[in-house]
Design an enzyme around this catalytic site. Structure first.
Site, PDB file in Angstrom:
ATOM      1  N   TYR A 157       0.847  -1.203   0.000  1.00  0.00           N
ATOM      2  CA  TYR A 157       0.000   0.000   0.000  1.00  0.00           C
ATOM      3  C   TYR A 157       0.881   1.252   0.000  1.00  0.00           C
ATOM      4  O   TYR A 157       0.651   2.193  -0.780  1.00  0.00           O
ATOM      5  CB  TYR A 157      -0.953   0.010   1.195  1.00  0.00           C
ATOM      6  CG  TYR A 157      -1.846   1.231   1.191  1.00  0.00           C
ATOM      7  CD1 TYR A 157      -2.858   1.381   0.244  1.00  0.00           C
ATOM      8  CD2 TYR A 157      -1.641   2.275   2.093  1.00  0.00           C
ATOM      9  CE1 TYR A 157      -3.654   2.532   0.212  1.00  0.00           C
ATOM     10  CE2 TYR A 157      -2.433   3.421   2.070  1.00  0.00           C
ATOM     11  CZ  TYR A 157      -3.425   3.542   1.129  1.00  0.00           C
ATOM     12  OH  TYR A 157      -4.214   4.680   1.087  1.00  0.00           O
ATOM     13  N   LYS A 161       1.247   4.361  -2.805  1.00  0.00           N
ATOM     14  CA  LYS A 161       1.039   5.786  -2.525  1.00  0.00           C
ATOM     15  C   LYS A 161       2.328   6.591  -2.765  1.00  0.00           C
ATOM     16  O   LYS A 161       2.258   7.762  -3.144  1.00  0.00           O
ATOM     17  CB  LYS A 161       0.483   5.983  -1.111  1.00  0.00           C
ATOM     18  CG  LYS A 161      -0.969   5.499  -0.991  1.00  0.00           C
ATOM     19  CD  LYS A 161      -1.910   6.263  -1.956  1.00  0.00           C
ATOM     20  CE  LYS A 161      -3.346   5.818  -1.879  1.00  0.00           C
ATOM     21  NZ  LYS A 161      -4.250   6.571  -2.775  1.00  0.00           N
TER      22      LYS A 161
HETATM   23  P1  NDP Z   1     -13.554   4.041   0.497  1.00  0.00           P
HETATM   24  O1  NDP Z   1     -13.303   2.581   0.577  1.00  0.00           O
HETATM   25  O2  NDP Z   1     -14.608   4.629   1.355  1.00  0.00           O
HETATM   26  O3  NDP Z   1     -13.789   4.484  -1.023  1.00  0.00           O
HETATM   27  C1  NDP Z   1     -12.968   3.975  -2.048  1.00  0.00           C
HETATM   28  C2  NDP Z   1     -13.589   4.274  -3.396  1.00  0.00           C
HETATM   29  O4  NDP Z   1     -12.719   3.736  -4.427  1.00  0.00           O
HETATM   30  C3  NDP Z   1     -14.948   3.635  -3.568  1.00  0.00           C
HETATM   31  O5  NDP Z   1     -15.808   4.552  -4.188  1.00  0.00           O
HETATM   32  C4  NDP Z   1     -14.685   2.459  -4.499  1.00  0.00           C
HETATM   33  O6  NDP Z   1     -15.791   2.232  -5.337  1.00  0.00           O
HETATM   34  C5  NDP Z   1     -13.513   2.987  -5.328  1.00  0.00           C
HETATM   35  N1  NDP Z   1     -12.764   1.878  -5.931  1.00  0.00           N
HETATM   36  C6  NDP Z   1     -12.010   0.964  -5.287  1.00  0.00           C
HETATM   37  N2  NDP Z   1     -11.551   0.050  -6.156  1.00  0.00           N
HETATM   38  C7  NDP Z   1     -12.045   0.403  -7.383  1.00  0.00           C
HETATM   39  C8  NDP Z   1     -11.944  -0.164  -8.674  1.00  0.00           C
HETATM   40  N3  NDP Z   1     -11.232  -1.278  -8.911  1.00  0.00           N
HETATM   41  N4  NDP Z   1     -12.584   0.449  -9.697  1.00  0.00           N
HETATM   42  C9  NDP Z   1     -13.302   1.561  -9.479  1.00  0.00           C
HETATM   43  N5  NDP Z   1     -13.433   2.161  -8.280  1.00  0.00           N
HETATM   44  C10 NDP Z   1     -12.817   1.570  -7.241  1.00  0.00           C
HETATM   45  O7  NDP Z   1     -12.134   4.698   0.864  1.00  0.00           O
HETATM   46  P2  NDP Z   1     -11.653   6.229   0.968  1.00  0.00           P
HETATM   47  O8  NDP Z   1     -12.702   7.163   0.573  1.00  0.00           O
HETATM   48  O9  NDP Z   1     -11.024   6.380   2.289  1.00  0.00           O
HETATM   49  O10 NDP Z   1     -10.476   6.209  -0.118  1.00  0.00           O
HETATM   50  C11 NDP Z   1     -10.392   7.109  -1.196  1.00  0.00           C
HETATM   51  C12 NDP Z   1      -8.926   7.368  -1.513  1.00  0.00           C
HETATM   52  O11 NDP Z   1      -8.321   7.989  -0.391  1.00  0.00           O
HETATM   53  C13 NDP Z   1      -8.105   6.115  -1.802  1.00  0.00           C
HETATM   54  O12 NDP Z   1      -7.214   6.386  -2.866  1.00  0.00           O
HETATM   55  C14 NDP Z   1      -7.327   5.904  -0.506  1.00  0.00           C
HETATM   56  O13 NDP Z   1      -6.122   5.212  -0.717  1.00  0.00           O
HETATM   57  C15 NDP Z   1      -7.104   7.335  -0.093  1.00  0.00           C
HETATM   58  N6  NDP Z   1      -6.791   7.547   1.312  1.00  0.00           N
HETATM   59  C16 NDP Z   1      -7.636   7.097   2.292  1.00  0.00           C
HETATM   60  C17 NDP Z   1      -7.317   7.311   3.617  1.00  0.00           C
HETATM   61  C18 NDP Z   1      -8.156   6.790   4.737  1.00  0.00           C
HETATM   62  O14 NDP Z   1      -7.651   6.717   5.871  1.00  0.00           O
HETATM   63  N7  NDP Z   1      -9.418   6.457   4.509  1.00  0.00           N
HETATM   64  C19 NDP Z   1      -6.112   8.054   3.988  1.00  0.00           C
HETATM   65  C20 NDP Z   1      -5.303   8.470   2.873  1.00  0.00           C
HETATM   66  C21 NDP Z   1      -5.652   8.243   1.600  1.00  0.00           C
HETATM   67  P3  NDP Z   1     -16.413   0.775  -5.657  1.00  0.00           P
HETATM   68  O15 NDP Z   1     -16.137  -0.097  -4.476  1.00  0.00           O
HETATM   69  O16 NDP Z   1     -17.859   1.065  -5.897  1.00  0.00           O
HETATM   70  O17 NDP Z   1     -15.700   0.339  -6.890  1.00  0.00           O
HETATM   71  C1  8X3 Z   2      -4.528   5.567   4.360  1.00  0.00           C
HETATM   72  C2  8X3 Z   2      -3.859   5.953   5.621  1.00  0.00           C
HETATM   73  O1  8X3 Z   2      -2.344   5.154   7.477  1.00  0.00           O
HETATM   74  O2  8X3 Z   2      -4.104   3.641   6.770  1.00  0.00           O
HETATM   75  O3  8X3 Z   2      -3.802   6.001   3.254  1.00  0.00           O
HETATM   76  O4  8X3 Z   2      -2.178   4.011   5.393  1.00  0.00           O
HETATM   77  S1  8X3 Z   2      -3.084   4.622   6.339  1.00  0.00           S
END
Ligand code: NDP
Ligand code: 8X3
Length: 257
Positions: A157, A161
């Site tokens: 992961y 990133k």
């Molecule tokens: P969620 O799991 O709530 O949302 C993730 C979204 O990505 C969903 O809408 C999902 O849609 C979509 N997705 C995942 N895989 C696919 C795929 N193969 N094709 C199309 N869409 C896809 O997570 P977050 O909102 O937290 O995450 C959003 C972004 O933020 C990510 O890039 C994550 O790495 C990043 N992030 C998150 C953090 C956290 O702590 N939550 C911290 C830092 C960064 P569906 O399942 O309908 O396909």
């Molecule tokens: C998501 C934040 O700390 O779970 O990007 O990797 S952490």
């Protein structure tokens, strides 16, 4: 509250808009009168979100359900898009598992790399040419604190990133001399479906990630994404690292017992 109308009538493409940060970002852009193109795999969720947004705001919303891991699906989606994309929010992403390098599962690694890196690259490759031709547009990639540091169990992961950070910075350089902007937002812990997905649906494990601390909300990040998009055209925010007050690094999280 911003008083300008820089985002009004802009077409914003948000990947991963069925949940979490992407969904909150869709509402936030709609509140600024931007039109939306929302994607994710869960088509029913996309339709419900589009309906909810249109009830609340007078903006156009189109949806497309496809798996961003598939180049052909991404190509088909872009080929069938009727509108130009002014702002691309490359948000779709996920983590799978928390295994050390010597125990990691190939299918988890493939899914993270194919989604977080290759999916983001595909949409960038397919959308940026029209921005370059028009000499305007903005790509906002969702990175992470995991793109700035590593932590045990996060080998793949964090690698994906770090790749998002590299892609953001290299894309900016590739577009040097044009008016196309490239930015990144790098959150720490945000309470979304993220941990549930990481632990393959294990709710208890997911809840423990945020136990005793105040995590960021999807809305907190949505506001920063929209702020990034809303700067005057000559301003390019490269990256915003945003942590909860209770988090000081990937592994330092203050919890009330
Ligand atoms: P969620 O799991 O709530 O949302 C993730 C979204 O990505 C969903 O809408 C999902 O849609 C979509 N997705 C995942 N895989 C696919 C795929 N193969 N094709 C199309 N869409 C896809 O997570 P977050 O909102 O937290 O995450 C959003 C972004 O933020 C990510 O890039 C994550 O790495 C990043 N992030 C998150 C953090 C956290 O702590 N939550 C911290 C830092 C960064 P569906 O399942 O309908 O396909
Ligand atoms: C998501 C934040 O700390 O779970 O990007 O990797 S952490």
């Amino acid at each position: 509250m911003s008083t300008n109308d820089r985002l009004k009538n802009k077409n914003v493409l948000i990947t991963g808009a069925t949940a979490g940060i992407g969904k909150a970002t869709a509402f936030e852009f709609a509140s600024r009168d931007a039109n939306l193109i929302l994607t994710g795999r869960r088509g029913e969720k996309l339709k419900a979100i589009a309906h909810e947004i249109k009830e609340e705001y007078s903006v156009k919303v189109v949806t497309a359900a496809f798996d961003i891991q598939s180049w052909d699906a991404c190509l088909n989606f872009v080929n069938n898009l009727d509108q130009q994309v002014d702002i691309l929010v490359n948000n779709a992403g996920l983590s799978r598992g928390l295994d050390p390098i010597y125990e990691g599962k190939k299918e988890d690694w493939d899914e993270m790399i194919d989604t977080n890196v290759k999916g983001l690259l595909a949409l960038s490759r397919l959308i940026i040419p029209q921005m370059k031709d028009r000499n305007e547009g903005h790509v906002i990639n969702i990175g992470s604190i995991a793109g700035h540091e590593v932590y045990p169990g996060g080998v793949v992961y964090t690698a994906t990133k770090h790749a998002v950070k590299a892609i953001t910075e290299a894309s900016k350089r590739d577009l040097h001399g044009t008016k196309v902007r490239v930015s990144m937002v790098s959150p720490g812990l945000v309470e979304t479906e993220f941990s549930k997905v990481r632990f393959h649906g294990d709710e208890e494990k997911a809840e423990n990630v945020y136990k005793g601390m105040q995590a960021l909300t999807a809305q907190d990040i949505a506001e920063i994404i929209v702020f990034t998009a809303d700067r005057p055209p000559h301003v390019n925010i490269m990256d915003t690292i945003v942590l909860p007050v209770d988090q000081s690094s990937s592994t330092m999280v203050h919890r009330n017992e």
